[in-house]
Structures are given as C-alpha cells and as structure tokens.
Design a protein around this motif. Structure first.
Motif, PDB file in Angstrom:
ATOM      1  N   LYS A  97     -16.783  -0.868  -8.914  1.00  0.00           N
ATOM      2  CA  LYS A  97     -17.887  -0.469  -8.033  1.00  0.00           C
ATOM      3  C   LYS A  97     -18.893  -1.596  -7.858  1.00  0.00           C
ATOM      4  O   LYS A  97     -19.485  -1.753  -6.790  1.00  0.00           O
ATOM      5  CB  LYS A  97     -18.578   0.775  -8.578  1.00  0.00           C
ATOM      6  CG  LYS A  97     -19.593   1.347  -7.621  1.00  0.00           C
ATOM      7  CD  LYS A  97     -20.080   2.699  -8.068  1.00  0.00           C
ATOM      8  CE  LYS A  97     -21.101   3.199  -7.093  1.00  0.00           C
ATOM      9  NZ  LYS A  97     -20.689   4.323  -6.350  1.00  0.00           N
ATOM     10  N   SER A  98     -19.086  -2.433  -8.896  1.00  0.00           N
ATOM     11  CA  SER A  98     -20.025  -3.541  -8.773  1.00  0.00           C
ATOM     12  C   SER A  98     -19.566  -4.556  -7.729  1.00  0.00           C
ATOM     13  O   SER A  98     -20.372  -5.300  -7.191  1.00  0.00           O
ATOM     14  CB  SER A  98     -20.225  -4.231 -10.127  1.00  0.00           C
ATOM     15  OG  SER A  98     -19.093  -4.994 -10.481  1.00  0.00           O
ATOM     16  N   ILE A  99     -18.276  -4.563  -7.434  1.00  0.00           N
ATOM     17  CA  ILE A  99     -17.749  -5.514  -6.459  1.00  0.00           C
ATOM     18  C   ILE A  99     -17.499  -4.849  -5.110  1.00  0.00           C
ATOM     19  O   ILE A  99     -17.909  -5.345  -4.076  1.00  0.00           O
ATOM     20  CB  ILE A  99     -16.459  -6.167  -6.993  1.00  0.00           C
ATOM     21  CG1 ILE A  99     -16.801  -7.009  -8.224  1.00  0.00           C
ATOM     22  CG2 ILE A  99     -15.793  -7.026  -5.929  1.00  0.00           C
ATOM     23  CD1 ILE A  99     -15.631  -7.584  -8.939  1.00  0.00           C
ATOM     24  N   VAL A 100     -16.832  -3.704  -5.112  1.00  0.00           N
ATOM     25  CA  VAL A 100     -16.431  -3.051  -3.866  1.00  0.00           C
ATOM     26  C   VAL A 100     -17.539  -2.170  -3.317  1.00  0.00           C
ATOM     27  O   VAL A 100     -17.821  -2.194  -2.124  1.00  0.00           O
ATOM     28  CB  VAL A 100     -15.143  -2.219  -4.078  1.00  0.00           C
ATOM     29  CG1 VAL A 100     -14.771  -1.462  -2.837  1.00  0.00           C
ATOM     30  CG2 VAL A 100     -14.016  -3.123  -4.501  1.00  0.00           C
ATOM     31  N   GLY A 101     -18.142  -1.366  -4.175  1.00  0.00           N
ATOM     32  CA  GLY A 101     -19.217  -0.473  -3.739  1.00  0.00           C
ATOM     33  C   GLY A 101     -18.749   0.855  -3.192  1.00  0.00           C
ATOM     34  O   GLY A 101     -19.446   1.849  -3.296  1.00  0.00           O
ATOM     35  N   ASP A 102     -17.580   0.930  -2.613  1.00  0.00           N
ATOM     36  CA  ASP A 102     -17.063   2.157  -2.003  1.00  0.00           C
ATOM     37  C   ASP A 102     -16.347   3.005  -3.053  1.00  0.00           C
ATOM     38  O   ASP A 102     -15.377   2.571  -3.668  1.00  0.00           O
ATOM     39  CB  ASP A 102     -16.089   1.794  -0.874  1.00  0.00           C
ATOM     40  CG  ASP A 102     -15.668   3.005  -0.058  1.00  0.00           C
ATOM     41  OD1 ASP A 102     -15.414   4.060  -0.666  1.00  0.00           O
ATOM     42  OD2 ASP A 102     -15.596   2.877   1.172  1.00  0.00           O
ATOM     43  N   THR A 103     -16.821   4.247  -3.231  1.00  0.00           N
ATOM     44  CA  THR A 103     -16.290   5.123  -4.278  1.00  0.00           C
ATOM     45  C   THR A 103     -14.812   5.432  -4.078  1.00  0.00           C
ATOM     46  O   THR A 103     -14.050   5.504  -5.057  1.00  0.00           O
ATOM     47  CB  THR A 103     -17.086   6.441  -4.314  1.00  0.00           C
ATOM     48  OG1 THR A 103     -18.477   6.120  -4.416  1.00  0.00           O
ATOM     49  CG2 THR A 103     -16.704   7.284  -5.505  1.00  0.00           C
ATOM     50  N   ASP A 104     -14.380   5.598  -2.825  1.00  0.00           N
ATOM     51  CA  ASP A 104     -12.960   5.894  -2.583  1.00  0.00           C
ATOM     52  C   ASP A 104     -12.073   4.747  -3.048  1.00  0.00           C
ATOM     53  O   ASP A 104     -11.039   4.968  -3.680  1.00  0.00           O
ATOM     54  CB  ASP A 104     -12.714   6.162  -1.092  1.00  0.00           C
ATOM     55  CG  ASP A 104     -13.387   7.442  -0.619  1.00  0.00           C
ATOM     56  OD1 ASP A 104     -13.565   8.354  -1.471  1.00  0.00           O
ATOM     57  OD2 ASP A 104     -13.730   7.530   0.567  1.00  0.00           O
ATOM     58  N   PHE A 105     -12.469   3.535  -2.727  1.00  0.00           N
ATOM     59  CA  PHE A 105     -11.682   2.382  -3.154  1.00  0.00           C
ATOM     60  C   PHE A 105     -11.725   2.213  -4.670  1.00  0.00           C
ATOM     61  O   PHE A 105     -10.750   1.815  -5.287  1.00  0.00           O
ATOM     62  CB  PHE A 105     -12.161   1.102  -2.464  1.00  0.00           C
ATOM     63  CG  PHE A 105     -11.873   1.084  -0.986  1.00  0.00           C
ATOM     64  CD1 PHE A 105     -10.613   1.382  -0.502  1.00  0.00           C
ATOM     65  CD2 PHE A 105     -12.871   0.781  -0.081  1.00  0.00           C
ATOM     66  CE1 PHE A 105     -10.347   1.365   0.853  1.00  0.00           C
ATOM     67  CE2 PHE A 105     -12.620   0.758   1.279  1.00  0.00           C
ATOM     68  CZ  PHE A 105     -11.354   1.065   1.744  1.00  0.00           C
ATOM     69  N   VAL A 106     -12.872   2.526  -5.255  1.00  0.00           N
ATOM     70  CA  VAL A 106     -13.004   2.422  -6.718  1.00  0.00           C
ATOM     71  C   VAL A 106     -12.009   3.356  -7.390  1.00  0.00           C
ATOM     72  O   VAL A 106     -11.339   2.975  -8.360  1.00  0.00           O
ATOM     73  CB  VAL A 106     -14.455   2.735  -7.157  1.00  0.00           C
ATOM     74  CG1 VAL A 106     -14.538   2.924  -8.662  1.00  0.00           C
ATOM     75  CG2 VAL A 106     -15.391   1.622  -6.704  1.00  0.00           C
ATOM     76  N   GLU A 107     -11.871   4.564  -6.886  1.00  0.00           N
ATOM     77  CA  GLU A 107     -10.909   5.515  -7.461  1.00  0.00           C
ATOM     78  C   GLU A 107      -9.486   4.994  -7.315  1.00  0.00           C
ATOM     79  O   GLU A 107      -8.682   5.106  -8.247  1.00  0.00           O
ATOM     80  CB  GLU A 107     -11.053   6.881  -6.797  1.00  0.00           C
ATOM     81  CG  GLU A 107     -12.336   7.602  -7.166  1.00  0.00           C
ATOM     82  CD  GLU A 107     -12.539   8.885  -6.383  1.00  0.00           C
ATOM     83  OE1 GLU A 107     -11.634   9.288  -5.607  1.00  0.00           O
ATOM     84  OE2 GLU A 107     -13.606   9.499  -6.546  1.00  0.00           O
ATOM     85  N   ASP A 108      -9.166   4.427  -6.144  1.00  0.00           N
ATOM     86  CA  ASP A 108      -7.828   3.865  -5.941  1.00  0.00           C
ATOM     87  C   ASP A 108      -7.561   2.704  -6.900  1.00  0.00           C
ATOM     88  O   ASP A 108      -6.486   2.601  -7.492  1.00  0.00           O
ATOM     89  CB  ASP A 108      -7.671   3.366  -4.494  1.00  0.00           C
ATOM     90  CG  ASP A 108      -7.647   4.507  -3.483  1.00  0.00           C
ATOM     91  OD1 ASP A 108      -7.436   5.671  -3.896  1.00  0.00           O
ATOM     92  OD2 ASP A 108      -7.841   4.221  -2.290  1.00  0.00           O
ATOM     93  N   ILE A 109      -8.550   1.835  -7.036  1.00  0.00           N
ATOM     94  CA  ILE A 109      -8.399   0.688  -7.931  1.00  0.00           C
ATOM     95  C   ILE A 109      -8.190   1.157  -9.357  1.00  0.00           C
ATOM     96  O   ILE A 109      -7.279   0.693 -10.053  1.00  0.00           O
ATOM     97  CB  ILE A 109      -9.629  -0.240  -7.828  1.00  0.00           C
ATOM     98  CG1 ILE A 109      -9.653  -0.928  -6.460  1.00  0.00           C
ATOM     99  CG2 ILE A 109      -9.651  -1.268  -8.953  1.00  0.00           C
ATOM    100  CD1 ILE A 109     -10.969  -1.595  -6.116  1.00  0.00           C
ATOM    101  N   CYS A 110      -9.017   2.094  -9.789  1.00  0.00           N
ATOM    102  CA  CYS A 110      -8.920   2.618 -11.157  1.00  0.00           C
ATOM    103  C   CYS A 110      -7.541   3.247 -11.389  1.00  0.00           C
ATOM    104  O   CYS A 110      -6.902   3.021 -12.420  1.00  0.00           O
ATOM    105  CB  CYS A 110     -10.025   3.639 -11.395  1.00  0.00           C
ATOM    106  SG  CYS A 110     -10.208   4.123 -13.109  1.00  0.00           S
ATOM    107  N   GLN A 111      -7.081   4.001 -10.420  1.00  0.00           N
ATOM    108  CA  GLN A 111      -5.770   4.643 -10.546  1.00  0.00           C
ATOM    109  C   GLN A 111      -4.655   3.594 -10.662  1.00  0.00           C
ATOM    110  O   GLN A 111      -3.764   3.710 -11.508  1.00  0.00           O
ATOM    111  CB  GLN A 111      -5.529   5.539  -9.333  1.00  0.00           C
ATOM    112  CG  GLN A 111      -4.305   6.410  -9.440  1.00  0.00           C
ATOM    113  CD  GLN A 111      -4.174   7.323  -8.242  1.00  0.00           C
ATOM    114  OE1 GLN A 111      -4.308   6.888  -7.096  1.00  0.00           O
ATOM    115  NE2 GLN A 111      -3.912   8.588  -8.505  1.00  0.00           N
ATOM    116  N   GLU A 112      -4.723   2.559  -9.858  1.00  0.00           N
ATOM    117  CA  GLU A 112      -3.688   1.524  -9.910  1.00  0.00           C
ATOM    118  C   GLU A 112      -3.750   0.720 -11.210  1.00  0.00           C
ATOM    119  O   GLU A 112      -2.710   0.362 -11.761  1.00  0.00           O
ATOM    120  CB  GLU A 112      -3.809   0.604  -8.700  1.00  0.00           C
ATOM    121  CG  GLU A 112      -3.360   1.275  -7.425  1.00  0.00           C
ATOM    122  CD  GLU A 112      -3.286   0.325  -6.262  1.00  0.00           C
ATOM    123  OE1 GLU A 112      -3.034  -0.880  -6.499  1.00  0.00           O
ATOM    124  OE2 GLU A 112      -3.470   0.774  -5.132  1.00  0.00           O
TER     125      GLU A 112
END
Length: 178
Positions: free
Chosen positions: A23-38
């Motif tokens: 989140k500190s880099i992307v900021g978008d919660t949807d992308f953060v969830e995708d990143i975390c999942q991957e």
C-alpha cells in the motif's frame, strides 16, 4: 495438514506487513489485495524449501517478494507514467532514507569490520567446536537436531553453547569497538 497450519500462522503474522508495504507503494486497496494474494501463493509453493521456523527470514522473504510483485504491478499498470519513481521514493520512505557515508565513515567502518573479523577469527581458534556448531545451525541452516546428534550432545546443550558463544562474542565486540 501441518503445512496448512504453518502457512495460516505465518499468513496471520505477516499479512499486515505485506499489505502495508504494498500500500505504501501502490496505494490502491484492490491491487494491494492482489499483490498480497500472489505473494502468499508464491510463499505457499516455496514453503517446503524454506526454514519456516526462522521468522526473521520468512518476514524478509515476504517483503522482498512483495517488493518485486508490487513493482511488477506498477510497471504493468503505469507504463512509464512516473509512478515507478514514486514507488522507489515510497520504498525509501518505508525503509528509511538512504544516506551515503563520508570517506571518514567508510574508513572507520572498514576498521570496525577488520576488528570484528579478528574477533571472530579469535573465537574460531579458541572455541572451534562451538563456533562450527554456530555456523552449521545459523548460517548453513542445518537442523539443530542433526547438528546435536553429530556432536553427541542434546539440542538444549547445543542451544546453550551457541547462546554462550554469542554472548562472549557480543561482549568482546562491544569492548573492542567502543
């Protein structure tokens, strides 16, 4: 079943850290969830090859994986719109600003490294068996049970020897580097 329990425990411990970093880099919660999942999907696939008992190592592994996964997302989504630079700046903010040392600091650092190397060599000479066990367990990541069995001691005795050696080394380092 055991792998799933270990995974769930690690996920519960470090999911917030991975999300906060992304989140500190992307900021978008949807992308953060995708990143975390991957990141955690990749971790689950690699669990058999990792030492899941060393939580510092696991945390580092997850943050590095999150870093590269986040940068991949940023590159794919932005295609040279300046956000990669913002991501790099956000990473510096997350881990602290990087300051380059002066030549004097570099020289002092070199002297300190030489002192530390000499102390380690001295301990290796004084306590060869304990030093070798420390290296096997901590740096070669051998299982403590196997090292203890090879040295005909109990695991608790092994940990005690390593703990004492570290204490002696810490004392000597603080005494000689002050």
């Amino acid at each position: 079943m055991m792998k799933e329990k270990a995974f769930n425990k690690i996920y519960d411990m470090f999911c917030g850290t991975v999300e906060m970093y992304a989140k500190s880099i992307v900021g978008d919660t949807d992308f953060v969830e995708d990143i975390c999942q991957e990141v955690f999907r990749g971790f689950y696939a690699e669990m058999d090859n990792l030492d899941c008992t060393d939580l510092k190592y696991i945390r580092s592994w997850l943050i590095v994986a999150a870093k590269y996964r986040t940068y991949d997302y940023v590159r794919v989504l932005t295609k040279n719109r300046g956000i990669v630079e913002r991501a790099i700046e956000a990473e510096k903010d997350f881990f602290g600003a990087i300051e380059f040392p002066s030549p004097e600091e570099i020289f002092l650092g070199k002297e300190e490294v030489e002192t530390r190397v000499n102390i380690i060599r001295e301990f290796r000479r004084k306590y060869p068996r304990e030093f070798e066990m420390l290296i096997q367990v901590e740096y070669n990541e051998e299982k403590p049970e196997a090292v203890a069995r090879r040295n005909h001691i109990t695991v608790n005795n092994l940990y005690t020897k390593i703990y004492r050696l570290r204490g002696h080394m810490r004392t000597e380092l603080s005494r000689k580097t002050m």
